[in-house]
Design a protein around this motif. Structure first.
Motif, PDB file in Angstrom:
ATOM      1  N   PHE A 174       0.833   6.928  -6.568  1.00 29.28           N
ATOM      2  CA  PHE A 174      -0.278   7.876  -6.752  1.00 29.28           C
ATOM      3  C   PHE A 174       0.239   9.306  -6.594  1.00 29.28           C
ATOM      4  O   PHE A 174      -0.110  10.196  -7.369  1.00 29.28           O
ATOM      5  N   HIS A 175       1.047   9.524  -5.583  1.00 29.01           N
ATOM      6  CA  HIS A 175       1.615  10.847  -5.302  1.00 29.01           C
ATOM      7  C   HIS A 175       2.428  11.349  -6.493  1.00 29.01           C
ATOM      8  O   HIS A 175       2.309  12.502  -6.896  1.00 29.01           O
ATOM      9  N   TRP A 176       3.254  10.484  -7.044  1.00 25.48           N
ATOM     10  CA  TRP A 176       4.119  10.884  -8.153  1.00 25.48           C
ATOM     11  C   TRP A 176       3.349  11.099  -9.446  1.00 25.48           C
ATOM     12  O   TRP A 176       3.718  11.941 -10.257  1.00 25.48           O
ATOM     13  N   LEU A 180       0.837  -1.194   0.000  1.00 27.89           N
ATOM     14  CA  LEU A 180       0.000   0.000   0.000  1.00 27.89           C
ATOM     15  C   LEU A 180       0.877   1.252   0.000  1.00 27.89           C
ATOM     16  O   LEU A 180       0.585   2.221  -0.718  1.00 27.89           O
ATOM     17  N   TYR A 181       1.945   1.240   0.780  1.00 22.14           N
ATOM     18  CA  TYR A 181       2.886   2.362   0.804  1.00 22.14           C
ATOM     19  C   TYR A 181       3.401   2.668  -0.608  1.00 22.14           C
ATOM     20  O   TYR A 181       3.383   3.813  -1.054  1.00 22.14           O
ATOM     21  N   MET A 182       3.857   1.634  -1.306  1.00 22.36           N
ATOM     22  CA  MET A 182       4.380   1.854  -2.659  1.00 22.36           C
ATOM     23  C   MET A 182       3.284   2.306  -3.618  1.00 22.36           C
ATOM     24  O   MET A 182       3.531   3.147  -4.492  1.00 22.36           O
ATOM     25  N   ALA A 191      -2.090  -8.957   1.074  1.00 22.39           N
ATOM     26  CA  ALA A 191      -3.504  -9.053   0.704  1.00 22.39           C
ATOM     27  C   ALA A 191      -3.909  -7.893  -0.196  1.00 22.39           C
ATOM     28  O   ALA A 191      -5.023  -7.870  -0.719  1.00 22.39           O
ATOM     29  N   ILE A 192      -3.018  -6.932  -0.366  1.00 24.24           N
ATOM     30  CA  ILE A 192      -3.278  -5.758  -1.201  1.00 24.24           C
ATOM     31  C   ILE A 192      -2.479  -5.904  -2.492  1.00 24.24           C
ATOM     32  O   ILE A 192      -1.262  -6.110  -2.434  1.00 24.24           O
ATOM     33  N   PRO A 193      -3.131  -5.812  -3.634  1.00 23.05           N
ATOM     34  CA  PRO A 193      -2.391  -5.931  -4.900  1.00 23.05           C
ATOM     35  C   PRO A 193      -1.631  -4.650  -5.216  1.00 23.05           C
ATOM     36  O   PRO A 193      -2.048  -3.554  -4.835  1.00 23.05           O
ATOM     37  N   GLU A 194      -0.524  -4.800  -5.919  1.00 21.82           N
ATOM     38  CA  GLU A 194       0.195  -3.601  -6.342  1.00 21.82           C
ATOM     39  C   GLU A 194      -0.570  -2.940  -7.480  1.00 21.82           C
ATOM     40  O   GLU A 194      -1.234  -3.604  -8.271  1.00 21.82           O
ATOM     41  N   GLN A 195      -0.485  -1.619  -7.517  1.00 25.89           N
ATOM     42  CA  GLN A 195      -1.155  -0.833  -8.546  1.00 25.89           C
ATOM     43  C   GLN A 195      -0.104  -0.200  -9.445  1.00 25.89           C
ATOM     44  O   GLN A 195       0.892   0.325  -8.949  1.00 25.89           O
ATOM     45  N   LYS A 196      -0.352  -0.228 -10.723  1.00 28.42           N
ATOM     46  CA  LYS A 196       0.563   0.388 -11.682  1.00 28.42           C
ATOM     47  C   LYS A 196      -0.226   1.291 -12.609  1.00 28.42           C
ATOM     48  O   LYS A 196      -1.329   0.952 -13.017  1.00 28.42           O
TER      49      LYS A 196
END
Length: 155
Positions: A36-38, A29-31, A89-94
């Motif tokens: 999202f921020h960038w 989630l952090y990544m 349990a959280i998928p990475e988002q790209k």
């Protein structure tokens, strides 16, 4: 048998395993939020760029506290992204850059964290692990408010 802080070793190891899965979810989630921020674009850029930075800074502090709690329970925190991707349990988002999509993904992530933390909180109570209970209770309280705010933003 007791661990160095006086808790049952088997229960502590089970909690450390669950906390490692939670740690992995936090790291992903952090990544996601860093991305999202960038990459945020559009008319919500200024408000969301700042909000995402606030959120990822908070997540980073929580990641450290979770890893230290795992160590306190005499466990070993996961520390590679390949491990995080396997157990999160959280998928990475790209490639997300739309404000609504980013906030929606963030909302899903926090809902997942809340469910996991409530489950671990129950296990910690059974083990008499007040340290883990206190840590997760604080996280739950903060994140419930954040979920409400993110949902209100989308509504």
């Amino acid at each position: 048998m007791k661990n160095p802080i006086g808790l049952d070793t088997a229960q502590s190891q089970a909690l450390a395993t669950e906390l490692n899965q939670l740690l992995a979810s936090y790291q992903i989630l952090y990544m996601n939020v860093r991305g999202f921020h960038w990459n945020i674009r559009g008319n919500q850029f200024f408000e969301l760029h700042l909000k995402f930075e606030e959120i990822y800074n908070d997540l980073l502090l929580k990641v450290d506290a979770l890893a230290e709690r795992i160590l306190t329970l005499d466990g070993v925190p996961l520390h590679s992204f390949s491990d995080y991707l396997k157990v999160s349990a959280i998928p990475e988002q790209k490639g997300l850059h739309d404000g609504r999509a980013c906030v929606g993904s963030l909302l899903d992530g926090f809902r997942e964290l809340l469910g996991t933390q409530r489950r671990i909180l129950s296990l910690a109570a059974e083990a008499g692990d007040e340290g883990t209970s206190a840590l997760l209770s604080d996280y739950i309280q903060q994140q419930e408010k954040l979920v409400w705010m993110l949902q209100a933003y989308l509504d």
